[in-house]
Enzyme design. Structure first.
Site, PDB file in Angstrom:
ATOM      1  N   ASP A 225      10.464 -30.191  -3.025  1.00 33.33           N
ATOM      2  CA  ASP A 225       9.659 -31.412  -3.066  1.00 33.33           C
ATOM      3  C   ASP A 225       8.764 -31.440  -4.303  1.00 33.33           C
ATOM      4  O   ASP A 225       7.992 -32.373  -4.499  1.00 33.33           O
ATOM      5  CB  ASP A 225       8.832 -31.598  -1.784  1.00 33.33           C
ATOM      6  CG  ASP A 225       7.725 -30.563  -1.616  1.00 33.33           C
ATOM      7  OD1 ASP A 225       7.714 -29.554  -2.355  1.00 33.33           O
ATOM      8  OD2 ASP A 225       6.874 -30.768  -0.727  1.00 33.33           O
TER       9      ASP A 225
ATOM     10  N   ASP B  66      10.758 -26.304  -6.553  1.00 32.15           N
ATOM     11  CA  ASP B  66      10.173 -25.203  -5.794  1.00 32.15           C
ATOM     12  C   ASP B  66      11.077 -24.881  -4.606  1.00 32.15           C
ATOM     13  O   ASP B  66      12.187 -25.410  -4.492  1.00 32.15           O
ATOM     14  CB  ASP B  66       8.756 -25.549  -5.352  1.00 32.15           C
ATOM     15  CG  ASP B  66       8.709 -26.684  -4.338  1.00 32.15           C
ATOM     16  OD1 ASP B  66       9.686 -27.455  -4.253  1.00 32.15           O
ATOM     17  OD2 ASP B  66       7.709 -26.797  -3.610  1.00 32.15           O
TER      18      ASP B  66
ATOM     19  N   SER C 111       7.143 -23.541   1.183  1.00 24.81           N
ATOM     20  CA  SER C 111       7.107 -24.183  -0.123  1.00 24.81           C
ATOM     21  C   SER C 111       7.222 -23.148  -1.241  1.00 24.81           C
ATOM     22  O   SER C 111       8.191 -22.404  -1.309  1.00 24.81           O
ATOM     23  CB  SER C 111       5.842 -25.022  -0.251  1.00 24.81           C
ATOM     24  OG  SER C 111       5.850 -25.790  -1.427  1.00 24.81           O
TER      25      SER C 111
END
Length: 463
Positions: A235, A231, A95
């Protein structure tokens, strides 16, 4: 510290994401959910992701699953493809955290795993098994990204963003090309900015001062109506208005939920207080931080429910009406919806004008990196027992305290100071809410300075 489940998925240092550890978790996942025949695998653009994705595929095939390799694509695009096919999925991504870390996000045929599902996976770790009678198969799927883009083009139509000039901060987001194609397909003129072949950990919830300054420069230089980004695994959204001001993710969630007709919204305690103000939503549910908690709250609520987080990740829990067609639910964090919907409402007026009328205070977030989890936890434990001295240093007094996730302090002046350890990395998170940009920034800076002092007193932390 070995990789472990955080707020969303398994995370850890790349050097600790060994093939044997990956095989253990993949095997445990497929044993915990034996109805998964097809396993869709995706990855972000960090250097370690291809090797980890290969290890995931190898382990899955040995367990007898049929692997569907979707390559590099946004996490919600992978989830949509697997859900449409009735399969499971594993996304290889860290992430927004630095490239020395990576992780796995798991999806059952029903959607993103819950905390109960995490427990089921952990219960199957290390169990001996003789394996299947035959190995699984492997194939490549190149259509998952197109399926995701089609979702928005069909729902909003080719004129939805007509006339808007949007900068795309591309950096190393795995969704950069797909987002550009989607916004362009909806009628926007796209100006790509700062594409990088080196991975850059962009945290949309705590955008640093240098990036904020760069966004303001880009807006002026290219005469933009907005700047959009995501990012690393696409998401979480990042959206800035025509002045270059970054719009907090919780405001994007409020705007999107209201526009789509949600009756119930589920959001963590770190989001601003605007959802409860006015009569737009029949019910507001507050949860711990992390999409699994938001999903659990949505499941318990039912009906026309939507979820969003302070980082901007958006979860649609009902069939909503778009300008051109219905848009189906997607029970995982998505960043395309909370970019598209606010941009639509900017047609004919500045985006800043739409944001200005949104109820709720101004939120800001920051983090102390390289802060050991045990040190963060010790500080939070101290604050739960007595936070008067901490608030006094900020010129505030305690009115109420919420221990749902970390320690969330509401002051007599109506401000919020919320402190919690990160669930994904050795970081200490600070969230604040105040009545204005200036007040929120001042409170954030004062809070960070005090946190550095407090953590330093516990150990050799940040000074």
């Amino acid at each position: 510290m070995p990789p472990k489940f955080g707020t969303s998925g398994l995370r850890g240092l790349v050097v600790e994401m060994t093939p044997s550890l990956i095989a253990d978790y993949v095997t445990a996942f497929l044993r915990a959910f034996p109805d998964i025949d097809d396993l869709f695998i995706g990855q972000d653009l960090r250097p370690s992701s291809p090797e980890i994705a290969a290890a995931v595929a190898d382990a899955a095939i040995k367990v007898g699953a049929n692997v569907v390799d979707c390559g590099a694509l946004p996490t919600p695009a992978l989830a949509l493809a697997s859900l449409a096919a009735g399969g499971g999925a594993i996304m290889v991504t860290g992430s927004h955290i630095p490239a020395d870390r990576n992780g796995l996000k798991f999806y059952t045929p029903e959607g993103e795993i819950s905390k109960a599902d995490e427990a089921a996976i952990l219960a199957h770790l290390g169990q001996s098994d003789e394996g299947p009678q035959s190995l699984g198969t492997s194939r490549i799927d190149t259509a998952a990204g197109a399926l995701f883009k089609a979702r928005y083009l069909a729902a909003f139509g080719p004129e939805a963003l007509s006339g808007l000039r949007v900068g795309l901060y591309a950096h190393s987001s795995v969704g950069r090309d797909l987002l550009a194609e989607t916004l362009s397909g909806l009628g926007a003129k796209i100006v790509e900015l700062a594409r990088s072949e080196t991975f850059i950990p962009v945290d949309t919830e705590a955008v640093d001062a240098a990036t904020r300054a760069q966004i303001k420069t880009w807006v002026e230089l290219h005469d933009l109506d907005a700047i959009a980004s995501t990012d690393g695994d696409a998401d979480r959204p990042l959206l800035a208005d025509e002045t270059g001001a970054v719009i907090p993710g919780d405001l994007l969630g409020q705007i999107t939920s209201a526009a789509l007709g949600a009756e119930t919204v589920v959001t963590p305690v770190s989001s601003n207080s605007g959802a409860e103000q006015g009569a737009r939503f029949t019910k507001v549910v507050r949860t711990q931080i992390g999409s699994p908690y938001v999903i659990a709250g949505m499941q318990a609520s039912g009906g026309k429910v939507a979820g969003y987080e302070a980082n901007g990740g958006y979860l649609l829990g009902f069939t909503a009406k778009g300008p051109a067609a219905e848009i189906a639910p997607l029970w995982t964090r998505d960043c395309f919806l909370p970019i598209i919907v606010p941009l639509m409402q900017a047609q004919g007026r500045p985006l800043s004008a739409r944001v200005a009328v949104e109820p709720g205070g101004v939120t800001r977030a920051a983090r102390l990196t390289d802060t050991p989890t045990e040190r963060s936890a010790a500080l939070v434990e101290t604050l739960t027992k007595s936070c008067d001295a901490f608030l006094e240093a900020l010129g505030e007094r305690l009115a109420d305290i919420d221990l749902t996730d970390g320690v969330r302090m509401q002051t007599v002046s109506g401000r919020i100071v919320h402190i919690r350890p990160s669930g994904n990395a050795p970081e200490l998170r600070l969230y604040v809410e105040a009545s204005s940009d200036h007040a929120a920034e001042a409170l954030l800076e004062a809070g960070l300075a005090r946190l550095r002092r407090e953590v330093g007193q516990i150990g050799d932390g940040p000074k």
